[in-house]
Design a protein around this motif. Structure first.
Motif, PDB file in Angstrom:
ATOM      1  N   UNK A 100      -4.895  -4.870  -4.220  1.00  0.00           N
ATOM      2  CA  UNK A 100      -4.870  -3.413  -4.046  1.00  0.00           C
ATOM      3  C   UNK A 100      -5.137  -3.043  -2.586  1.00  0.00           C
ATOM      4  N   UNK A 101      -6.075  -3.736  -1.966  1.00  0.00           N
ATOM      5  CA  UNK A 101      -6.397  -3.446  -0.560  1.00  0.00           C
ATOM      6  C   UNK A 101      -5.236  -3.840   0.347  1.00  0.00           C
ATOM      7  N   UNK A 102      -4.567  -4.941   0.029  1.00  0.00           N
ATOM      8  CA  UNK A 102      -3.389  -5.361   0.800  1.00  0.00           C
ATOM      9  C   UNK A 102      -2.315  -4.274   0.764  1.00  0.00           C
ATOM     10  N   UNK A 103      -2.046  -3.743  -0.438  1.00  0.00           N
ATOM     11  CA  UNK A 103      -1.054  -2.674  -0.558  1.00  0.00           C
ATOM     12  C   UNK A 103      -1.543  -1.417   0.160  1.00  0.00           C
ATOM     13  N   UNK A 104      -2.827  -1.088  -0.022  1.00  0.00           N
ATOM     14  CA  UNK A 104      -3.387   0.105   0.631  1.00  0.00           C
ATOM     15  C   UNK A 104      -3.267   0.013   2.145  1.00  0.00           C
ATOM     16  N   UNK A 113       8.415   3.786   7.164  1.00  0.00           N
ATOM     17  CA  UNK A 113       9.684   3.086   6.966  1.00  0.00           C
ATOM     18  C   UNK A 113      10.180   3.074   5.522  1.00  0.00           C
ATOM     19  N   UNK A 114       9.296   3.363   4.585  1.00  0.00           N
ATOM     20  CA  UNK A 114       9.688   3.293   3.182  1.00  0.00           C
ATOM     21  C   UNK A 114       9.530   1.890   2.619  1.00  0.00           C
ATOM     22  N   UNK A 115       9.566   1.779   1.310  1.00  0.00           N
ATOM     23  CA  UNK A 115       9.457   0.488   0.631  1.00  0.00           C
ATOM     24  C   UNK A 115      10.817  -0.207   0.652  1.00  0.00           C
ATOM     25  N   UNK A 116      10.902  -1.429   1.172  1.00  0.00           N
ATOM     26  CA  UNK A 116      12.201  -2.111   1.231  1.00  0.00           C
ATOM     27  C   UNK A 116      12.866  -2.250  -0.134  1.00  0.00           C
ATOM     28  N   UNK A 170       2.779   0.595  -7.216  1.00  0.00           N
ATOM     29  CA  UNK A 170       4.106   1.072  -6.839  1.00  0.00           C
ATOM     30  C   UNK A 170       4.115   2.590  -6.661  1.00  0.00           C
ATOM     31  N   UNK A 171       3.327   3.283  -7.475  1.00  0.00           N
ATOM     32  CA  UNK A 171       3.229   4.732  -7.319  1.00  0.00           C
ATOM     33  C   UNK A 171       2.609   5.123  -5.998  1.00  0.00           C
ATOM     34  N   UNK A 172       1.623   4.342  -5.557  1.00  0.00           N
ATOM     35  CA  UNK A 172       0.994   4.630  -4.262  1.00  0.00           C
ATOM     36  C   UNK A 172       2.006   4.479  -3.129  1.00  0.00           C
ATOM     37  N   UNK A 173       2.878   3.472  -3.247  1.00  0.00           N
ATOM     38  CA  UNK A 173       3.879   3.282  -2.198  1.00  0.00           C
ATOM     39  C   UNK A 173       4.881   4.438  -2.166  1.00  0.00           C
ATOM     40  N   UNK A 181       0.595  12.555  -1.560  1.00  0.00           N
ATOM     41  CA  UNK A 181      -0.831  12.365  -1.856  1.00  0.00           C
ATOM     42  C   UNK A 181      -1.553  11.980  -0.575  1.00  0.00           C
ATOM     43  N   UNK A 182      -2.661  12.670  -0.277  1.00  0.00           N
ATOM     44  CA  UNK A 182      -3.442  12.290   0.895  1.00  0.00           C
ATOM     45  C   UNK A 182      -4.402  11.157   0.525  1.00  0.00           C
ATOM     46  N   UNK A 183      -4.881  10.428   1.524  1.00  0.00           N
ATOM     47  CA  UNK A 183      -5.811   9.314   1.323  1.00  0.00           C
ATOM     48  C   UNK A 183      -5.335   8.371   0.219  1.00  0.00           C
ATOM     49  N   UNK A 184      -4.043   8.075   0.237  1.00  0.00           N
ATOM     50  CA  UNK A 184      -3.444   7.278  -0.842  1.00  0.00           C
ATOM     51  C   UNK A 184      -4.078   5.900  -0.957  1.00  0.00           C
ATOM     52  N   UNK A 185      -4.403   5.274   0.166  1.00  0.00           N
ATOM     53  CA  UNK A 185      -4.994   3.938   0.120  1.00  0.00           C
ATOM     54  C   UNK A 185      -6.345   3.916  -0.571  1.00  0.00           C
TER      55      UNK A 185
END
Length: 200
Positions: A100-104, A113-116, A170-173, A181-185
């Motif tokens: 989760x932290x890696x994604x955050x 850039x968006x999610x590839x 995936x929703x966070x991305x 959404x603010x402070x998404x991480x």
């Protein structure tokens, strides 16, 4: 500024790369900015400071180039999972939270850039396309590993927990990409923690 305007830092770095890596770097930049379908082979060759003929020597088709680029992206995510598992052996909770932290931590880049994978799926409507199959395999394998982590974390229904966490990751991305959404991480890590707590 046009897409081919010189950028000294990037251009000096790219000039030192072998042709194949220059092509992949140019493709990544253009695919993320404009989409896999909108970008032509000539634009990629121009950005890589090479020719279409040289590009086709390394990649038989544009689709093959898309597939190889996504293979590299998927390998980066797999390597991150490897590091998480190696860094927290047998501690499933720590592993899931590290994912989760890696994604955050990657969300600021997603914002720019968006999610590839999301970007590519929208440009590849045929589920039988080799790049689409690669994405499907990558997502299936990532889910399998996350389910195993949830099992080690003590979840009584690891598959359900990993499904819920996958929705969050995936929703966070997506939320970071569209700025909804603010402070998404921070919210992502808190939500994943809550899922783990509830799943035990």
């Amino acid at each position: 500024m046009t897409s081919n305007s010189p950028r000294p830092g990037r251009d000096s770095r790219i000039a030192r790369l072998p042709p194949r890596e220059r092509i992949l770097d140019a493709a990544e930049e253009l695919f993320l900015r404009e989409g896999v379908r909108a970008v032509g082979v000539q634009a990629i060759a121009d950005r890589a400071n090479t020719t279409k003929m040289a590009l086709y020597r390394h990649f038989a088709t544009k689709d093959a180039l898309i597939e190889e680029w996504l293979r590299i992206v998927a390998a980066g995510y797999a390597a991150a999972f490897d590091r998480v598992e190696a860094g927290h052996p047998d501690d499933g909770r720590a592993q899931v939270l590290a994912v989760a932290r890696f994604i955050a931590d990657g969300l600021p880049d997603i914002t720019r850039r968006g999610c590839p994978f999301v970007n590519s799926v929208s440009g590849l409507p045929d589920p039988g396309h080799p790049a689409r199959r690669l994405i499907t395999h990558h997502k299936t394998e990532q889910r399998r590993r996350l389910t195993a982590m949830c099992g080690r974390a003590g979840a009584h229904a690891p598959d359900d927990a990993s499904a819920e966490i996958t929705f969050l990751l995936e929703g966070a991305q997506i939320s970071a990409q569209n700025g909804s959404v603010d402070r998404a991480g921070d919210r992502l890590v808190a939500a994943v923690t809550a899922v783990l707590d509830r799943a035990r």
